[in-house]
Enzyme design. Structure first.
Site, PDB file in Angstrom:
ATOM      1  N   LYS A  35       0.632  -0.963   0.017  1.00 39.29           N
ATOM      2  CA  LYS A  35       0.084  -0.097   0.149  1.00 39.29           C
ATOM      3  C   LYS A  35       0.806   1.325  -0.117  1.00 39.29           C
ATOM      4  CE  LYS A  35      -4.223   1.425   2.780  1.00 39.29           C
ATOM      5  NZ  LYS A  35      -4.901   1.137   3.961  1.00 39.29           N
ATOM      6  N   THR A  86     -10.552   0.160  13.845  1.00 39.18           N
ATOM      7  CA  THR A  86     -10.963  -0.410  15.031  1.00 39.18           C
ATOM      8  C   THR A  86     -12.170  -1.249  14.828  1.00 39.18           C
ATOM      9  OG1 THR A  86     -12.175   1.728  15.473  1.00 39.18           O
ATOM     10  CG2 THR A  86      -9.969   1.445  16.595  1.00 39.18           C
ATOM     11  N   PHE A 147     -15.277  13.253  11.597  1.00 42.90           N
ATOM     12  CA  PHE A 147     -16.563  13.112  11.232  1.00 42.90           C
ATOM     13  C   PHE A 147     -16.900  13.027   9.628  1.00 42.90           C
ATOM     14  CE2 PHE A 147     -16.450  14.857  15.448  1.00 42.90           C
ATOM     15  CZ  PHE A 147     -17.526  14.472  16.151  1.00 42.90           C
ATOM     16  N   LEU A 148     -16.051  11.895   9.111  1.00 47.28           N
ATOM     17  CA  LEU A 148     -15.770  12.022   7.762  1.00 47.28           C
ATOM     18  C   LEU A 148     -16.791  10.779   6.993  1.00 47.28           C
ATOM     19  CD1 LEU A 148     -12.031  11.733   7.323  1.00 47.28           C
ATOM     20  CD2 LEU A 148     -13.423  13.993   7.672  1.00 47.28           C
ATOM     21  N   LYS A 202     -18.155  11.429  19.481  1.00 48.31           N
ATOM     22  CA  LYS A 202     -17.753  10.546  18.287  1.00 48.31           C
ATOM     23  C   LYS A 202     -18.983   9.486  18.082  1.00 48.31           C
ATOM     24  CE  LYS A 202     -16.519   8.461  14.984  1.00 48.31           C
ATOM     25  NZ  LYS A 202     -16.649   9.001  13.325  1.00 48.31           N
ATOM     26  N   CYS A 259     -19.104   2.096  10.116  1.00 48.99           N
ATOM     27  CA  CYS A 259     -19.146   2.928  11.158  1.00 48.99           C
ATOM     28  C   CYS A 259     -20.525   2.630  11.897  1.00 48.99           C
ATOM     29  CB  CYS A 259     -19.190   4.307  10.637  1.00 48.99           C
ATOM     30  SG  CYS A 259     -17.754   4.666   9.614  1.00 48.99           S
TER      31      CYS A 259
HETATM   32  C1  UGA Z   1     -20.535   7.852   9.137  1.00 47.60           C
HETATM   33  C2  UGA Z   1     -21.002   9.452   9.587  1.00 47.60           C
HETATM   34  O1  UGA Z   1     -22.085  10.080   8.988  1.00 47.60           O
HETATM   35  C3  UGA Z   1     -19.613  10.155   9.928  1.00 47.60           C
HETATM   36  O2  UGA Z   1     -20.048  11.527  10.305  1.00 47.60           O
HETATM   37  C4  UGA Z   1     -18.631   9.498  10.496  1.00 47.60           C
HETATM   38  O3  UGA Z   1     -17.584  10.166  10.512  1.00 47.60           O
HETATM   39  C5  UGA Z   1     -18.260   8.187   9.800  1.00 47.60           C
HETATM   40  O4  UGA Z   1     -19.708   7.571   9.768  1.00 47.60           O
HETATM   41  C6  UGA Z   1     -17.566   7.357  10.717  1.00 47.60           C
HETATM   42  O5  UGA Z   1     -17.738   7.366  11.828  1.00 47.60           O
HETATM   43  O6  UGA Z   1     -16.222   7.350  10.317  1.00 47.60           O
HETATM   44  P1  UGA Z   1     -20.624   6.925   6.617  1.00 47.60           P
HETATM   45  O7  UGA Z   1     -20.445   5.866   7.447  1.00 47.60           O
HETATM   46  O8  UGA Z   1     -19.522   7.098   5.744  1.00 47.60           O
HETATM   47  O9  UGA Z   1     -20.405   8.042   7.723  1.00 47.60           O
HETATM   48  O10 UGA Z   1     -22.003   7.046   6.137  1.00 47.60           O
HETATM   49  P2  UGA Z   1     -23.325   7.816   6.130  1.00 47.60           P
HETATM   50  O11 UGA Z   1     -23.373   8.626   4.958  1.00 47.60           O
HETATM   51  O12 UGA Z   1     -23.397   8.295   7.464  1.00 47.60           O
HETATM   52  O13 UGA Z   1     -24.128   6.459   5.925  1.00 47.60           O
HETATM   53  C7  UGA Z   1     -24.356   5.240   6.687  1.00 47.60           C
HETATM   54  C8  UGA Z   1     -25.288   4.224   6.446  1.00 47.60           C
HETATM   55  O14 UGA Z   1     -26.511   5.074   6.660  1.00 47.60           O
HETATM   56  C9  UGA Z   1     -25.449   3.989   4.772  1.00 47.60           C
HETATM   57  O15 UGA Z   1     -25.576   2.726   4.655  1.00 47.60           O
HETATM   58  C10 UGA Z   1     -26.517   4.924   4.188  1.00 47.60           C
HETATM   59  O16 UGA Z   1     -27.065   4.342   3.276  1.00 47.60           O
HETATM   60  C11 UGA Z   1     -27.510   4.828   5.502  1.00 47.60           C
HETATM   61  N1  UGA Z   1     -28.656   5.845   5.572  1.00 47.60           N
HETATM   62  C12 UGA Z   1     -28.109   7.108   5.814  1.00 47.60           C
HETATM   63  C13 UGA Z   1     -29.968   5.416   5.669  1.00 47.60           C
HETATM   64  O17 UGA Z   1     -30.174   4.355   5.562  1.00 47.60           O
HETATM   65  N2  UGA Z   1     -30.908   6.456   5.775  1.00 47.60           N
HETATM   66  C14 UGA Z   1     -30.386   7.770   5.884  1.00 47.60           C
HETATM   67  O18 UGA Z   1     -31.357   8.604   5.759  1.00 47.60           O
HETATM   68  C15 UGA Z   1     -29.093   8.188   5.726  1.00 47.60           C
END
Ligand code: UGA
Length: 441
Positions: A35, A86, A147-148, A202, A259
């Site tokens: 990588k 993690t 919070f990405l 977080k 996440c």
């Molecule tokens: C999430 C958080 O949104 C970030 O702020 C955080 O930093 C990140 O986890 C982390 O801990 O690293 P992520 O997992 O990339 O980000 O994706 P999201 O956009 O939050 O979506 C998570 C899941 O929820 C996806 O499967 C999405 O399809 C689903 N989702 C989202 C729903 O089913 N309904 C919604 O209304 C929104």
């Protein structure tokens, strides 16, 4: 101050590339030699919008370096970010913190001068204290959670809603405020707090968002029974500013990724470990799992509980659009059930085919991978939509009718209007919205 970032996953890499892009000297460290070799050549290991461009820029400017030599990185840098994975510990609800503590032990052994250790990996509350025990008092341990959102991580880093800095040490607060300053031009968004507050913020932020999704999912069945529509309900409740519109999209393809499921599980684990009732968060996970099952059963019931000889086109394999990440994605459950029940799956995704192939393992041989979204529909008995990718949000109805055995859609993301679909002659099923029989031509 020179910065080393341990871990080149999507958090470490985005952090490194974005800091380098604003002129910081960054060394990214990883144990994966291949990588690191690829990263030195500018080969980005993940699909993440704008990350390749930031990577190129960092390499060209010389601000961004990659190495496996952690010892040297610990000697030469002042601020050490821990951004290693993690994941959930196998056979447990807890997060596996072994990679975090490996870095902590390396710091203890090789960091001769005093360092600021910035803990960015997602960890249970109290982990900062344990890291401090390992690295010793010479170093300052700060919690700076990320919070990405995958698929939007570079933008989230460069235009953050907030940057949380968990330390009581004023001098350290100032130093970290300084390195985040370039991302605060529009508005100050630094939030200072204690280390355990930052750690808990977080995990709780993700749990709270997951809770909103589960709350919406939990009313879909009732809505269906009484002819109510969850899309209308979302509009109705979201317009209350105290509630807002975000993270209120229910559906059969429920939340996945690396996440939400992991963080809610870890919160439940630490609460139970401390003999605190975690009921509400346990329910969030249960609802998420049950809703996926209900969606799969909806399809299964439609075919009178037999998939034998049925061909399913699957659109969307990643856990969400804009990423190639398939961790805890609905696609894995749906395709596994189709194969278990001796159906056939023709799958399409713009980014995640390779990762899906790897994750599904040997069963891969029974799946047809189709690079053309609409070609996947040829001869299919049903189309199953599993992400809200842009390319699935409007449908070429003529092609659907032409290519499929008959126009039948199970939409796990509730992307389309059921009445409109029926008017166009599509037999359309989703979660929590009324069903209309398709208009005959
Ligand atoms: C999430 C958080 O949104 C970030 O702020 C955080 O930093 C990140 O986890 C982390 O801990 O690293 P992520 O997992 O990339 O980000 O994706 P999201 O956009 O939050 O979506 C998570 C899941 O929820 C996806 O499967 C999405 O399809 C689903 N989702 C989202 C729903 O089913 N309904 C919604 O209304 C929104």
């Amino acid at each position: 101050m020179k910065i080393a970032i341990f871990g080149t996953g999507y958090v470490g890499l985005v952090t490194g590339a974005c800091f380098a892009n604003v002129g910081q000297e960054i060394t990214c460290v990883d144990i994966d030699e291949q990588k690191i070799e690829n990263l030195k050549k500018g080969i980005c290991p993940i699909v993440e919008k704008d990350l390749s461009a930031r990577l190129d820029q960092g390499l060209r400017s010389g601000n961004l370096k990659f190495t496996t030599n952690f010892q040297k990185a610990l000697e030469e840098n002042d601020i050490i970010f821990i951004a290693v994975g993690t994941p959930t510990l196998s056979g447990s609800q807890k997060a596996d913190l072994s990679a975090v503590f490996t870095v902590a032990r390396e710091i203890k052994e090789f960091a001769k001068s005093s360092k600021i250790v910035v803990q960015k990996s997602t960890v249970p509350v109290g982990t900062g204290d344990l890291i401090e025990d390992v690295v010793g008092e010479k170093h300052e341990v700060v919690s700076n959670p990320e919070f990405l959102k995958e698929g939007n991580a570079v933008a989230d880093f460069e235009y953050p809603d907030r940057v949380i800095i968990g330390t009581e040490n004023e001098k350290t607060r100032k130093i970290l405020a300084e390195i985040y300053r370039p991302f605060m031009r529009k508005k100050e968004r630094l939030v200072f707090m204690s280390r355990p507050s930052a750690e808990l913020t977080k995990v709780f932020a993700n749990s709270m968002l997951a809770m909103r999704i589960s709350a919406m999912n939990s009313i879909t069945e009732l809505a269906e029974k009484f002819g109510a529509d969850v899309a209308e309900i979302r509009e109705g409740i979201g317009s209350d500013p105290r509630i807002g519109f975000d993270f209120l999209f229910p559906g059969g393809a429920t939340f996945g990724g690396s996440c939400f499921p992991k963080d809610v599980r870890a919160l439940v684990a630490i609460m139970e470990e401390n003999k605190i009732d975690a009921g509400i968060f346990k329910e969030v996970l249960k609802i998420n799992y049950r809703q996926r099952q209900k969606f799969i059963f909806k399809i299964f019931d439609y075919f009178n509980k037999s998939f034998i000889g049925k061909k399913f086109a699957i659109w969307g394999l990643s856990f969400k659009p804009g990423t190639d990440d398939v961790r805890e994605a609905a696609s894995l459950n749906v395709v596994n059930v189709i194969l278990d029940e001796r159906g056939e799956a023709v799958v399409f995704d713009s980014h995640a085919m390779e990762n899906f192939r790897r994750e599904i393992g040997e069963r891969d041989q029974k799946i047809i991978y189709q690079n053309d979204q609409y070609e996947a529909l040829r001869g299919a008995d049903a189309l199953v939509i599993l992400t809200d990718a842009m390319e699935f949000r409007s449908l070429n109805i003529a092609k659907i009718k032409d290519l499929m055995k008959r126009p039948l859609i199970f939409d796990g993301k509730n992307l389309h209007d059921p009445l409109e679909m029926a008017d166009q002659g599509i037999d359309y099923h989703c979660m929590g919205r009324p069903y209309y029989s398709p208009k005959k031509e």
